[in-house]
Scaffold this motif. Structure first.
Motif, PDB file in Angstrom:
ATOM      1  N   LYS A  98      28.831 -39.140  35.091  1.00 60.28           N
ATOM      2  CA  LYS A  98      28.925 -40.600  35.147  1.00 60.28           C
ATOM      3  C   LYS A  98      28.736 -41.088  36.578  1.00 60.28           C
ATOM      4  O   LYS A  98      28.016 -42.058  36.830  1.00 60.28           O
ATOM      5  CB  LYS A  98      30.278 -41.061  34.595  1.00 60.28           C
ATOM      6  CG  LYS A  98      30.431 -42.561  34.498  1.00 60.28           C
ATOM      7  CD  LYS A  98      31.763 -42.938  33.887  1.00 60.28           C
ATOM      8  CE  LYS A  98      31.910 -44.447  33.832  1.00 60.28           C
ATOM      9  NZ  LYS A  98      33.215 -44.837  33.281  1.00 60.28           N
ATOM     10  N   GLN A  99      29.374 -40.415  37.533  1.00 61.52           N
ATOM     11  CA  GLN A  99      29.230 -40.789  38.946  1.00 61.52           C
ATOM     12  C   GLN A  99      27.788 -40.621  39.409  1.00 61.52           C
ATOM     13  O   GLN A  99      27.264 -41.453  40.147  1.00 61.52           O
ATOM     14  CB  GLN A  99      30.159 -39.944  39.819  1.00 61.52           C
ATOM     15  CG  GLN A  99      31.621 -40.284  39.660  1.00 61.52           C
ATOM     16  CD  GLN A  99      32.534 -39.304  40.391  1.00 61.52           C
ATOM     17  OE1 GLN A  99      32.115 -38.248  40.853  1.00 61.52           O
ATOM     18  NE2 GLN A  99      33.804 -39.661  40.478  1.00 61.52           N
ATOM     19  N   LYS A 100      27.151 -39.539  38.964  1.00 59.42           N
ATOM     20  CA  LYS A 100      25.761 -39.283  39.326  1.00 59.42           C
ATOM     21  C   LYS A 100      24.854 -40.383  38.769  1.00 59.42           C
ATOM     22  O   LYS A 100      23.962 -40.883  39.462  1.00 59.42           O
ATOM     23  CB  LYS A 100      25.337 -37.918  38.799  1.00 59.42           C
ATOM     24  CG  LYS A 100      23.960 -37.488  39.209  1.00 59.42           C
ATOM     25  CD  LYS A 100      23.668 -36.086  38.691  1.00 59.42           C
ATOM     26  CE  LYS A 100      22.266 -35.656  39.039  1.00 59.42           C
ATOM     27  NZ  LYS A 100      21.975 -34.309  38.520  1.00 59.42           N
ATOM     28  N   ALA A 101      25.092 -40.776  37.516  1.00 59.81           N
ATOM     29  CA  ALA A 101      24.292 -41.831  36.889  1.00 59.81           C
ATOM     30  C   ALA A 101      24.496 -43.159  37.604  1.00 59.81           C
ATOM     31  O   ALA A 101      23.546 -43.910  37.835  1.00 59.81           O
ATOM     32  CB  ALA A 101      24.651 -41.954  35.410  1.00 59.81           C
ATOM     33  N   GLN A 102      25.738 -43.461  37.982  1.00 61.85           N
ATOM     34  CA  GLN A 102      26.025 -44.700  38.701  1.00 61.85           C
ATOM     35  C   GLN A 102      25.356 -44.702  40.070  1.00 61.85           C
ATOM     36  O   GLN A 102      24.832 -45.721  40.509  1.00 61.85           O
ATOM     37  CB  GLN A 102      27.535 -44.904  38.844  1.00 61.85           C
ATOM     38  CG  GLN A 102      28.218 -45.259  37.547  1.00 61.85           C
ATOM     39  CD  GLN A 102      29.737 -45.293  37.668  1.00 61.85           C
ATOM     40  OE1 GLN A 102      30.317 -44.769  38.615  1.00 61.85           O
ATOM     41  NE2 GLN A 102      30.384 -45.906  36.690  1.00 61.85           N
ATOM     42  N   ALA A 103      25.357 -43.566  40.737  1.00 62.92           N
ATOM     43  CA  ALA A 103      24.723 -43.465  42.049  1.00 62.92           C
ATOM     44  C   ALA A 103      23.213 -43.649  41.930  1.00 62.92           C
ATOM     45  O   ALA A 103      22.599 -44.320  42.759  1.00 62.92           O
ATOM     46  CB  ALA A 103      25.035 -42.120  42.693  1.00 62.92           C
ATOM     47  N   GLN A 104      22.614 -43.087  40.883  1.00 58.83           N
ATOM     48  CA  GLN A 104      21.179 -43.248  40.682  1.00 58.83           C
ATOM     49  C   GLN A 104      20.834 -44.697  40.358  1.00 58.83           C
ATOM     50  O   GLN A 104      19.830 -45.218  40.822  1.00 58.83           O
ATOM     51  CB  GLN A 104      20.693 -42.327  39.565  1.00 58.83           C
ATOM     52  CG  GLN A 104      20.656 -40.873  39.972  1.00 58.83           C
ATOM     53  CD  GLN A 104      20.289 -39.949  38.827  1.00 58.83           C
ATOM     54  OE1 GLN A 104      20.320 -40.332  37.661  1.00 58.83           O
ATOM     55  NE2 GLN A 104      19.949 -38.718  39.165  1.00 58.83           N
ATOM     56  N   THR A 105      21.686 -45.352  39.576  1.00 59.89           N
ATOM     57  CA  THR A 105      21.472 -46.754  39.242  1.00 59.89           C
ATOM     58  C   THR A 105      21.580 -47.620  40.497  1.00 59.89           C
ATOM     59  O   THR A 105      20.774 -48.512  40.719  1.00 59.89           O
ATOM     60  CB  THR A 105      22.506 -47.225  38.188  1.00 59.89           C
ATOM     61  OG1 THR A 105      22.376 -46.403  37.037  1.00 59.89           O
ATOM     62  CG2 THR A 105      22.282 -48.673  37.809  1.00 59.89           C
ATOM     63  N   ALA A 106      22.569 -47.312  41.325  1.00 62.24           N
ATOM     64  CA  ALA A 106      22.762 -48.065  42.567  1.00 62.24           C
ATOM     65  C   ALA A 106      21.582 -47.861  43.506  1.00 62.24           C
ATOM     66  O   ALA A 106      21.095 -48.808  44.119  1.00 62.24           O
ATOM     67  CB  ALA A 106      24.063 -47.646  43.244  1.00 62.24           C
ATOM     68  N   ASP A 107      21.085 -46.636  43.600  1.00 71.51           N
ATOM     69  CA  ASP A 107      19.923 -46.364  44.464  1.00 71.51           C
ATOM     70  C   ASP A 107      18.686 -47.063  43.931  1.00 71.51           C
ATOM     71  O   ASP A 107      17.910 -47.622  44.694  1.00 71.51           O
ATOM     72  CB  ASP A 107      19.653 -44.850  44.540  1.00 71.51           C
ATOM     73  CG  ASP A 107      20.691 -44.124  45.374  1.00 71.51           C
ATOM     74  OD1 ASP A 107      21.428 -44.800  46.119  1.00 71.51           O
ATOM     75  OD2 ASP A 107      20.763 -42.878  45.265  1.00 71.51           O
ATOM     76  N   GLY A 108      18.519 -47.067  42.614  1.00 66.92           N
ATOM     77  CA  GLY A 108      17.384 -47.720  41.981  1.00 66.92           C
ATOM     78  C   GLY A 108      17.413 -49.218  42.218  1.00 66.92           C
ATOM     79  O   GLY A 108      16.396 -49.850  42.475  1.00 66.92           O
TER      80      GLY A 108
END
Length: 168
Positions: A152-162
């Motif tokens: 979940k943290q990884k997905a949130q970080a990718q969304t934030a970077d995107g």
């Protein structure tokens, strides 16, 4: 961290074998030694099966399966780039317990058990069994609670970077 965990596994294997040697030399002479009255006692048992006595008399099946699990766990631990200390220690515990009982099966033809919780009338077990159970328990905790949180943290970080990339 992996190598420290493997060193700890080697120490646990040594402790397991020393305690089993003591149990065979001393405890086998008396059979049972009360430690905490009717709650906990040391009881000498020669287990010719797997957990809870299943697969009695199937030594070579147990040796084969245990060997494959140990080899797989060692390869997984050494090859994978594991970042989770919980997972590293869990695998090291499984390896140590598996090797401890594997030594017994190959050398003696049975596993020496000696820990008995009389209060709950649980099966007699040993240090190696405890290592495997705690290790498997930690793997389950990791898979149910830790890994999903990391994903979940990884997905949130990718969304934030995107999101930042689109604004630039």
């Amino acid at each position: 961290m992996k190598y420290i965990a493997l060193l700890a596994a080697a120490l646990l294997i040594g402790a397991d074998q020393l305690i089993k040697y003591w149990a065979m030399e001393s405890l086998s002479q008396v059979g049972t030694m009360p430690v905490l009255g009717d709650v906990f006692q040391l009881t000498y048992v020669e287990n010719r099966g797997a957990a809870f006595g299943i697969l009695k008399g199937q030594k070579w099946i147990l040796v084969g399966v245990t060997s494959l699990v140990i080899i797989g766990a060692i390869i997984f631990l050494l090859i994978k780039n594991l970042k989770s200390k919980t997972l590293i220690w869990a695998i090291a515990l499984i390896i140590s317990g598996g090797i401890g009982n594997l030594i017994d099966r190959i050398v003696r033809g049975y596993v020496v058990d000696y820990l008995y919780f009389k209060l709950i009338d649980f099966y007699v077990f040993n240090l190696a069994d405890a290592c495997v159970c705690v290790g498997v328990g930690l793997v389950i905790i990791y898979l149910i609670f830790i890994e999903p949180k990391l994903q979940k943290q990884k997905a949130q970080a990718q969304t934030a970077d995107g999101g930042l990339s689109e604004q630039e």
